[in-house]
Design a protein around this motif. Structure first.
Motif, PDB file in Angstrom:
ATOM      1  N   ILE A 182      48.482  42.161  37.519  1.00  0.00           N
ATOM      2  CA  ILE A 182      48.932  41.989  36.145  1.00  0.00           C
ATOM      3  C   ILE A 182      49.273  40.534  35.873  1.00  0.00           C
ATOM      4  CG2 ILE A 182      50.704  42.609  34.464  1.00  0.00           C
ATOM      5  CD1 ILE A 182      48.756  44.847  34.995  1.00  0.00           C
ATOM      6  N   VAL A 183      49.884  39.870  36.831  1.00  0.00           N
ATOM      7  CA  VAL A 183      50.245  38.457  36.660  1.00  0.00           C
ATOM      8  C   VAL A 183      48.984  37.602  36.518  1.00  0.00           C
ATOM      9  CG1 VAL A 183      51.317  36.460  37.764  1.00  0.00           C
ATOM     10  CG2 VAL A 183      52.449  38.686  37.860  1.00  0.00           C
ATOM     11  N   VAL A 184      48.001  37.869  37.352  1.00  0.00           N
ATOM     12  CA  VAL A 184      46.749  37.116  37.278  1.00  0.00           C
ATOM     13  C   VAL A 184      46.033  37.403  35.956  1.00  0.00           C
ATOM     14  CG1 VAL A 184      44.466  36.818  38.306  1.00  0.00           C
ATOM     15  CG2 VAL A 184      46.467  37.000  39.772  1.00  0.00           C
TER      16      VAL A 184
ATOM     17  N   PHE B 128      44.860  34.825  33.143  1.00  0.00           N
ATOM     18  CA  PHE B 128      43.427  34.767  32.837  1.00  0.00           C
ATOM     19  C   PHE B 128      43.168  34.701  31.335  1.00  0.00           C
ATOM     20  CE2 PHE B 128      39.517  37.198  31.814  1.00  0.00           C
ATOM     21  CZ  PHE B 128      38.576  36.398  32.441  1.00  0.00           C
ATOM     22  N   ILE B 129      43.969  35.403  30.548  1.00  0.00           N
ATOM     23  CA  ILE B 129      43.729  35.474  29.098  1.00  0.00           C
ATOM     24  C   ILE B 129      43.793  34.092  28.439  1.00  0.00           C
ATOM     25  CG2 ILE B 129      44.542  36.440  26.912  1.00  0.00           C
ATOM     26  CD1 ILE B 129      45.560  38.862  28.552  1.00  0.00           C
ATOM     27  N   PRO B 130      44.899  33.339  28.596  1.00  0.00           N
ATOM     28  CA  PRO B 130      44.913  31.998  27.972  1.00  0.00           C
ATOM     29  C   PRO B 130      43.882  31.053  28.575  1.00  0.00           C
ATOM     30  CG  PRO B 130      46.855  32.320  29.357  1.00  0.00           C
ATOM     31  CD  PRO B 130      46.190  33.652  29.231  1.00  0.00           C
TER      32      PRO B 130
ATOM     33  N   PHE C 113      40.250  33.861  38.293  1.00  0.00           N
ATOM     34  CA  PHE C 113      40.833  35.204  38.360  1.00  0.00           C
ATOM     35  C   PHE C 113      40.700  35.771  39.761  1.00  0.00           C
ATOM     36  CE2 PHE C 113      40.429  39.801  38.268  1.00  0.00           C
ATOM     37  CZ  PHE C 113      41.538  40.181  37.527  1.00  0.00           C
ATOM     38  N   PHE C 114      39.510  35.628  40.338  1.00  0.00           N
ATOM     39  CA  PHE C 114      39.279  36.159  41.679  1.00  0.00           C
ATOM     40  C   PHE C 114      40.166  35.466  42.706  1.00  0.00           C
ATOM     41  CE2 PHE C 114      37.033  35.845  45.776  1.00  0.00           C
ATOM     42  CZ  PHE C 114      36.962  37.186  46.096  1.00  0.00           C
TER      43      PHE C 114
END
Length: 202
Positions: free
Chosen positions: A45-47, A51-53, A22-23
């Motif tokens: 927002i794209v990152v 990150f969620i999946p 994420f970072f």
């Protein structure tokens, strides 16, 4: 499913890998704008959407390898999906920034509820790997509950009062360092109340 052992390095990679990704993703995409379906989304927002999946996959792999997930791990994943999903769906980064507040508030509340009942839920989670007298667990649990509450307040201050970049750095490095330092400073409790494990040799 019975719990199975997994190497410490692999476990650490699966737990911290998504945060590191994420970072790195944010550093590379900050300031960028992407258009999907006629709607503009900034790099954050794209990152977050990626990150969620990634978090779900890594947690699923960890569960498949070990056969077990702690309640804290499950709650963290649920909050990532809920608040991260809201940020992506509503195109509003504030929801994802609130996630650490919700996580630490929840942890502080759960630990506090246990203390109110005269119990240490922390002992339930860590008692097998860190044998310690009940008095030590109560002291450590009180301190950790207050510490989590302080982190929740601090996260609110940072995301509301500083830039997104400052918050990402705080979340990636500040919160991790704070947790590490907290447990490092509790060495006197471990030394005073720790119980030596009996030798398993015949």
């Amino acid at each position: 499913m019975a719990e199975r052992k997994v190497s410490g390095g692999l476990k650490l990679l699966l737990e911290l890998g998504p945060v590191a990704a994420f970072f790195i993703g944010y550093v590379k995409l900050k300031g960028e704008v992407f258009t999907f379906g006629g709607v503009d989304y900034d790099g954050f927002i794209v990152v977050t959407a990626a990150f969620i999946p990634l978090m779900l996959v890594c947690t699923g792999i960890l569960w498949a390898l070990t056969g077990k997930l702690s309640k804290m791990q499950v709650m963290t994943v649920v909050l990532v999906v809920v608040f991260g999903g809201l940020s992506v769906w509503l195109n509003d980064e504030r929801f994802f920034k609130m996630k650490p507040t919700m996580i630490y508030t929840l942890f502080a509340t759960i630990l506090g509820f246990g203390l109110w009942r005269g119990e240490s839920y922390l002992k339930t989670l860590m008692g097998e790997v860190l044998p310690m007298e009940q008095a030590g667990w109560i002291i450590l649990t009180k301190r950790l509950a207050l510490f989590f509450a302080a982190l929740a307040v601090l996260n609110e201050i940072v995301w509301r009062g500083f830039s997104t970049e400052a918050w990402v750095n705080f979340k990636t490095f500040g919160l991790t360092a704070a947790l590490f330092l907290f447990f490092m400073t509790q060495s006197r409790i471990f030394a005073k109340y720790g119980i030596e494990k009996p030798d398993e040799e015949a």
